[in-house]
Design an enzyme around this catalytic site. Structure first.
Site, PDB file in Angstrom:
ATOM      1  N   SER A  11      20.540  61.605  46.728  1.00 49.51           N
ATOM      2  CA  SER A  11      19.845  62.478  45.772  1.00 49.51           C
ATOM      3  C   SER A  11      20.762  63.132  44.749  1.00 49.51           C
ATOM      4  O   SER A  11      20.270  63.828  43.857  1.00 49.51           O
ATOM      5  CB  SER A  11      19.072  63.561  46.531  1.00 49.51           C
ATOM      6  N   GLU A  54      46.503  27.178  41.050  1.00 49.66           N
ATOM      7  CA  GLU A  54      47.246  27.502  39.838  1.00 49.66           C
ATOM      8  C   GLU A  54      47.564  26.316  38.931  1.00 49.66           C
ATOM      9  O   GLU A  54      47.645  26.476  37.725  1.00 49.66           O
ATOM     10  CB  GLU A  54      48.559  28.208  40.228  1.00 49.66           C
TER      11      GLU A  54
END
Length: 840
Positions: A427, A147
């Site tokens: 499918s 940070e």
């Protein structure tokens, strides 16, 4: 007055008034200058030597006119500096360090069903403060590497970083953070998460004051105790327990680096909640460790030996048991991913969120899964421990998610099976290929328009023609060959050979775009630019697939789904994104696809869906190695997708479903379609059944029966000339004779003569000539001339001569005899087609 009288002298101070006389205008004028010499320049105002007016600076010309003089620039700079200094002094004087905000003890969020009854509350905030000395030094440094690497040496604010972040945001490089750890701590503890200018200004001045009044160690300790790490954990101690079930003092460097990674985006980097995001989480984790090495906080050898520390399972609160936790997390993801509420802001709580989930439909979904799957699981079957179920249901007319099934219990299986993106859709992707064919008016390799009645070769492991990439010959399920087959029947039976060829005929990139238009996210993994896209390698979520099928149900109109009706905090409503719909694909494309998917339910692989008692359309799907089985279907007013997935309960590794629930093979026509039918019946109970209102593609409504299946051996790309000529000549002669006799003799005579003579001559002549000429010529030329000539001549002659196929069938359709005779000739020619010796 007489001449003797003299005027009195004026008294002192009373001079006699002066009489006015006209002024001579030439009296004060200087003498004129000598006449100028002929041709001398005339002096005018502003010129040197002009005694009338002083000289002036000449006017600027060209680009100099637009450049301000240095005096103006200096003046503006000094003015701006004074304003900034004045503003800084004013702000520093007026803004004071406030008491801790209410977010330090955040409230719960309340989630409601669509009818206003309570769905869940996300509970109390999990926070436990610790002293900085309790946090291992390497864990502290991991947070700094993630940070703010210059925290101890920098000032409270970093103007350069703030300007850079603002610029990156404005130029479209993404929202960037420019805050130091001090600023983030001020936001967490004293202010709030609101993205406003006022908050940013206050944050700026409070950070400067706080940096003067508190030590860096105190500020870092406060930051570690107030930051949100996900899993409802506030602070490093709560995070340590939530992810690794240990106190913060026992964290390793690798574990600390992972927790530090979460600060950037807790939900995105939780590899247990979102397994598909693990690559991103690993990249962030490596970034943190590499930063520690750069700052010399970690040795290169130790870094090289560090392995990723997989966090433990989530331990949800009891109030989110069952489906409630899945729904709450899905709603939160919807709010944050659509940038409606920032994640840290939502985590502070206090929001009253009304969802689109309808309780009666949600209950119906749970009951259907329990009846068709959960009640049938057995500890005697090893595969049953791997069974997972995911489902989602959307109203096609509004895009609202009405029900969702995430798993057996949020407190037992944390990952939501309805929103995960790591199982192949199989499918169920095939309808998108056909929809794309209609949208793009695509044709086969020999120029025939693709409709439900177009005939394709369904031979098992048939090589795809017209594809320039690596030769591709997919296997059909159970290695079944179908020979010549219509698209409608190929959809009913989910024939891979047909749809792989169709994907190339349409264009894989066009297929992908159609899927995106229907609702599949553009960043969905494994949508390749090749024929395999048709077989459903994509790993879209159940919710994504439900969106796409809802678009088909809605006649091609698509709007982004929604899970939220309203969001209120402190009496104020949060603005939600509009649900504007658009015509994503043409209506005839969507409706023609629907007509084929009706056939799947009526007589194909999805007949179990008939138990819904409603007009329905749907498609089954099976992932590779039976790791997932799908049924995606819809009625005119409800689209629902159900998937069974196989995953190890301990490792989460995907597993085949062979033997699960007592089935040798798991497919979409089994439990998924059964769940779909029971849920749909219950969800729509009490409403009137509706029929589909369809507008079909030209040529889609007239059913055409293809020749009986007569499988042949697969051929590599570039079919040989012998095969082509044998097939075409048999087709042409059989069809022409049947067609001519049927047309000439009229309906009755054509029916009799066409059938008898057309069949006899077509079979005899097609068989004899097709075999003899095809074998001889194919073997000779195939061996001699090689693949290139065989491919070229075979395709050219096949297209030229094979044009008689449609002529014989369609023209003969006027008289049944012609149709029959033409078909007989076609069949014989195909069955006996010879093959030349040709290598792939």
């Amino acid at each position: 007055m007489s001449d003797d009288e003299q005027p009195e002298p004026p008294k002192p101070g009373h001079e006699a008034p002066q009489k006015w006389t006209p002024r001579d205008p030439t009296a004060d004028r200087p003498a004129p200058a000598p006449a100028a010499a002929a041709g001398a320049p005339r002096q005018g105002p502003g010129t040197p030597g002009d005694p009338a007016k002083p000289g002036k600076r000449p006017k600027r010309t060209g680009w100099r006119r637009f450049v301000p003089r240095w005096r103006i620039v200096l003046g503006l700079f000094l003015l701006a500096a004074l304003l900034l200094i004045g503003g800084f002094i004013t702000g520093y004087t007026l803004v004071s360090i406030p008491a801790a905000n209410a977010g330090a003890t955040a409230q719960s969020n309340v989630f409601l069903y669509a009818d206003g009854t309570q769905l869940a509350s996300d509970g109390e905030i999990n926070r436990e403060n610790v002293q900085l000395a309790q946090v291992p030094l390497n864990v502290q440094r991991a947070v700094l590497a993630a940070e703010d690497r210059d925290f101890y040496s920098e000032r409270a604010v970093d103007p350069k970083a703030m300007v850079r972040a603002a610029w990156n945001t404005l130029t479209g490089k993404g929202t960037q953070g420019g805050s130091t750890i001090t600023q983030q701590y001020v936001k967490n503890y004293y202010l709030g998460q609101e993205q406003t200018v006022t908050r940013k200004v206050k944050e700026f001045f409070i950070a400067i004051k706080l940096n003067r009044e508190e030590t860096k160690e105190d500020i870092l300790a406060g930051y570690l105790n107030t930051s949100y790490f996900g899993r409802n954990a506030y602070g490093i101690q709560a995070a340590s327990q939530a992810y690794y079930s240990k106190d913060v003092e026992k964290l390793t460097t690798a574990e600390g680096a992972y927790l530090a990674s979460l600060l950037n985006s807790p939900s995105a980097y939780d590899v247990i909640a979102h397994p598909e995001n693990k690559p991103r989480a690993l990249a962030r984790w490596n970034y943190v460790l590499d930063g520690m090495v750069k700052k010399k906080w970690l040795g290169a050898a130790e870094r090289a030996a560090t392995t990723f520390p997989v966090p433990g399972k989530v331990k949800p609160r009891a109030g989110l048991a069952g489906q409630r936790g899945y729904l709450v997390e899905a709603v939160k993801d919807y709010l944050t991913s659509n940038k409606i509420i920032e994640e840290n802001t939502l985590a502070t709580g206090g929001y009253r969120i009304t969802t689109t989930i309808e309780k009666d439909k949600q209950d119906a979904f749970v009951k259907a899964v329990d009846d068709k799957v959960n009640s049938k699981l057995s500890t005697d079957r090893k595969a049953d421990r791997n069974v997972r179920v995911g489902g989602a249901s959307i109203d096609p007319s509004t895009g609202k998610v009405l029900a969702m099934y995430g798993g057996i219990d949020y407190t037992k299986q944390y990952v939501n099976n309805a929103t995960r993106h790591d199982f192949q859709v199989g499918s169920t992707f095939k309808p998108f290929v056909f929809t794309s064919a209609v949208v793009n008016e695509s044709t086969t390799q020999d120029g025939r328009t693709i409709t439900p009645n177009t005939v394709y070769d369904g031979t098992n492991k048939r090589y795809v023609q017209g594809w320039k990439g690596t030769p591709y010959n997919p296997a059909n399920e159970d290695d079944t060959s179908y020979g010549q087959i219509t698209v409608r029947t190929a959809t009913d039976k989910s024939v891979n050979a047909v749809y792989a060829q169709m994907a190339v005929d349409v264009g894989p990139s066009k297929v992908k775009q159609t899927a995106i238009d229907l609702g599949i996210p553009a960043d969905t993994p494994d949508m390749p630019n090749g024929p395999s896209i048709a077989l459903g390698t994509a790993t879209a979520s159940v919710l994504d697939m439900t969106q796409a099928y809802a678009t088909l149900a809605g006649h091609g109109r698509h709007g982004t789904y929604t899970m939220v009706e309203s969001v209120i905090k402190d009496g104020e409503k949060t603005e939600l994104p509009s649900q504007d719909t658009k015509q994503a694909v043409s209506r005839e494309a969507a409706d023609t696809t629907t007509s084929m998917l009706q056939s799947v339910v009526e007589g194909g692989t999805g007949t179990a869906a008939q138990a819904s008692g409603r007009p329905a359309a749907g498609k089954t799907g099976t992932a590779e190695q039976d790791k997932a089985a799908w049924f995606a279907g819809y009625t005119p007013d409800l689209a629902t997708v159900v998937a069974l997935m196989g995953a190890d309960p301990e490792t989460a590794v995907q597993q085949p479903l062979y033997g699960a629930l007592g089935f040798t093979r798991m497919n979409g026509g089994g439990p998924p379609a059964q769940i779909w039918a029971q849920y749909t019946k219950g969800a729509l109970q009490g409403s009137e059944a509706k029929d589909f209102d369809l507008e079909l593609q030209d040529g889609a409504s007239v059913p055409v029966e293809p020749p009986p299946p007569n499988p042949s051996q697969p051929q590599p790309p570039g079919s040989n000339q012998g095969q082509t000529q044998g097939q075409d000549q048999g087709q042409t002669q059989g069809q022409n004779q049947g067609q001519n006799q049927g047309t000439t003799g009229g309906r009755n005579q054509g029916q009799t003569q066409g059938q008898n003579q057309g069949q006899a001559q077509g079979q005899t002549q097609g068989t004899t000539q097709g075999q003899t000429q095809g074998q001889n010529q194919g073997q000779t030329q195939g061996s001699t001339q090689g693949q290139n000539q065989g491919t070229t001549q075979g395709q050219t002659q096949g297209q030229t001569q094979g044009g008689a196929t449609d002529a014989g069938t369609n023209t003969g359709g006027t008289d049944n005899g012609g149709t029959t005779a033409g078909t007989a000739g076609t069949t014989t020619g195909l069955a006996d087609r010879p093959r030349g010796s040709r290598s792939p």
